[in-house]
Write a protein that holds these residues in place. Structure first.
Motif, PDB file in Angstrom:
ATOM      1  N   MET A   1      91.127  59.853   9.546  1.00 32.36           N
ATOM      2  CA  MET A   1      90.066  59.031   8.983  1.00 32.36           C
ATOM      3  C   MET A   1      89.702  57.965  10.010  1.00 32.36           C
ATOM      4  N   GLN A   2      88.408  57.765  10.188  1.00 35.87           N
ATOM      5  CA  GLN A   2      87.916  56.753  11.117  1.00 35.87           C
ATOM      6  C   GLN A   2      87.067  55.744  10.353  1.00 35.87           C
ATOM      7  N   ILE A   3      87.277  54.473  10.634  1.00 35.55           N
ATOM      8  CA  ILE A   3      86.524  53.399   9.980  1.00 35.55           C
ATOM      9  C   ILE A   3      85.753  52.620  11.041  1.00 35.55           C
ATOM     10  N   THR A   4      84.452  52.440  10.800  1.00 31.39           N
ATOM     11  CA  THR A   4      83.596  51.658  11.686  1.00 31.39           C
ATOM     12  C   THR A   4      82.951  50.549  10.877  1.00 31.39           C
ATOM     13  N   LEU A   5      83.067  49.319  11.365  1.00 31.60           N
ATOM     14  CA  LEU A   5      82.395  48.173  10.740  1.00 31.60           C
ATOM     15  C   LEU A   5      81.127  47.888  11.526  1.00 31.60           C
ATOM     16  N   ASP A   6      80.029  47.611  10.810  1.00 32.57           N
ATOM     17  CA  ASP A   6      78.730  47.566  11.476  1.00 32.57           C
ATOM     18  C   ASP A   6      77.797  46.543  10.847  1.00 32.57           C
ATOM     19  N   ASN A   7      76.965  45.972  11.701  1.00 25.40           N
ATOM     20  CA  ASN A   7      75.814  45.154  11.303  1.00 25.40           C
ATOM     21  C   ASN A   7      74.601  45.758  11.989  1.00 25.40           C
ATOM     22  N   PRO A   8      73.966  46.778  11.373  1.00 26.00           N
ATOM     23  CA  PRO A   8      72.844  47.459  12.025  1.00 26.00           C
ATOM     24  C   PRO A   8      71.711  46.492  12.361  1.00 26.00           C
ATOM     25  N   ALA A   9      71.188  46.605  13.570  1.00 17.57           N
ATOM     26  CA  ALA A   9      70.098  45.732  14.010  1.00 17.57           C
ATOM     27  C   ALA A   9      68.830  45.952  13.186  1.00 17.57           C
ATOM     28  N   SER A  10      68.680  47.143  12.589  1.00 24.15           N
ATOM     29  CA  SER A  10      67.469  47.473  11.835  1.00 24.15           C
ATOM     30  C   SER A  10      67.496  46.950  10.396  1.00 24.15           C
ATOM     31  N   ALA A  11      68.565  46.282  10.023  1.00 21.64           N
ATOM     32  CA  ALA A  11      68.721  45.794   8.644  1.00 21.64           C
ATOM     33  C   ALA A  11      68.969  44.289   8.657  1.00 21.64           C
ATOM     34  N   PRO A  12      68.890  43.656   7.477  1.00 19.50           N
ATOM     35  CA  PRO A  12      69.135  42.210   7.408  1.00 19.50           C
ATOM     36  C   PRO A  12      70.504  41.840   7.974  1.00 19.50           C
ATOM     37  N   PRO A  28      88.409  62.887   6.500  1.00 20.80           N
ATOM     38  CA  PRO A  28      88.918  64.112   7.105  1.00 20.80           C
ATOM     39  C   PRO A  28      88.215  65.325   6.487  1.00 20.80           C
ATOM     40  N   GLY A  29      87.804  66.262   7.311  1.00 22.01           N
ATOM     41  CA  GLY A  29      87.135  67.449   6.802  1.00 22.01           C
ATOM     42  C   GLY A  29      85.651  67.262   6.569  1.00 22.01           C
ATOM     43  N   GLY A  30      85.123  66.107   6.886  1.00 26.67           N
ATOM     44  CA  GLY A  30      83.692  65.859   6.735  1.00 26.67           C
ATOM     45  C   GLY A  30      83.386  64.909   5.594  1.00 26.67           C
ATOM     46  N   GLY A  31      82.195  64.428   5.592  1.00 24.22           N
ATOM     47  CA  GLY A  31      81.765  63.477   4.579  1.00 24.22           C
ATOM     48  C   GLY A  31      82.000  62.045   5.024  1.00 24.22           C
ATOM     49  N   VAL A  32      81.214  61.162   4.456  1.00 23.19           N
ATOM     50  CA  VAL A  32      81.249  59.750   4.824  1.00 23.19           C
ATOM     51  C   VAL A  32      81.110  58.904   3.563  1.00 23.19           C
ATOM     52  N   LEU A  33      81.889  57.850   3.489  1.00 26.73           N
ATOM     53  CA  LEU A  33      81.696  56.818   2.473  1.00 26.73           C
ATOM     54  C   LEU A  33      81.172  55.578   3.167  1.00 26.73           C
ATOM     55  N   LEU A  34      80.167  54.957   2.573  1.00 27.71           N
ATOM     56  CA  LEU A  34      79.605  53.710   3.086  1.00 27.71           C
ATOM     57  C   LEU A  34      79.844  52.609   2.059  1.00 27.71           C
ATOM     58  N   TYR A  35      80.533  51.581   2.470  1.00 30.15           N
ATOM     59  CA  TYR A  35      80.754  50.399   1.627  1.00 30.15           C
ATOM     60  C   TYR A  35      79.814  49.317   2.148  1.00 30.15           C
ATOM     61  N   VAL A  36      78.871  48.892   1.321  1.00 30.67           N
ATOM     62  CA  VAL A  36      77.857  47.935   1.760  1.00 30.67           C
ATOM     63  C   VAL A  36      78.121  46.587   1.095  1.00 30.67           C
ATOM     64  N   SER A  37      78.212  45.559   1.932  1.00 28.20           N
ATOM     65  CA  SER A  37      78.470  44.204   1.444  1.00 28.20           C
ATOM     66  C   SER A  37      77.396  43.747   0.472  1.00 28.20           C
ATOM     67  N   GLY A  38      77.755  42.794  -0.367  1.00 28.28           N
ATOM     68  CA  GLY A  38      76.817  42.233  -1.323  1.00 28.28           C
ATOM     69  C   GLY A  38      75.597  41.656  -0.634  1.00 28.28           C
TER      70      GLY A  38
END
Length: 126
Positions: A1-12, A28-38
């Motif tokens: 499992m890989q975790i990336t924390l991000d602040n995309p430039a295209s978003a607030p 693992p095996g594919g698929g992604v979960l996105l946890y988006v801050s409040g």
């Protein structure tokens, strides 16, 4: 499992604090979960702020290849629970498919003094 924390430039960008807007969890095996801050938004009333919140959430999800249709969980914080009907009407404009799991809370205040609503989501993409 890989975790990336991000602040995309295209978003607030984070306001008044230091945090990541999105945690991207590669499963693992594919698929992604996105946890988006409040997210909060400016505006004179709950409906305007709610629209701004969902627009911000949409932009953050889009930066990671997802849409609001991929949301599987939503948590909403309202400063006045009596506004749930007004908020719900806006939410239904943006979340038009099968309803995600959900929790709604009334809170005494949010970190932005004029904020009436804050929403965080979890999205799943293949």
């Amino acid at each position: 499992m890989q975790i990336t924390l991000d602040n995309p430039a295209s978003a607030p960008q984070p306001a008044n604090s230091y945090y990541s807007q999105v945690a991207r969890v590669e499963l693992p095996g594919g698929g992604v979960l996105l946890y988006v801050s409040g997210q909060v938004a400016d505006g004179p009333d709950l409906a305007t702020q709610s629209r701004g919140v969902f627009e911000a959430l949409g932009a953050l999800l889009e930066a990671h290849g997802a849409t609001l249709a991929d949301v599987i969980n939503i948590r909403t914080y309202l400063t006045d629970i009596d506004g749930i009907g007004e908020y719900g009407a806006v939410r239904r404009e943006f979340l038009t498919g099968t309803a995600p799991t959900s929790m709604t809370f009334e809170v005494s205040r949010l970190f932005e003094p004029d904020a009436l609503v804050e929403v965080e989501v979890v999205a799943a993409i293949p």
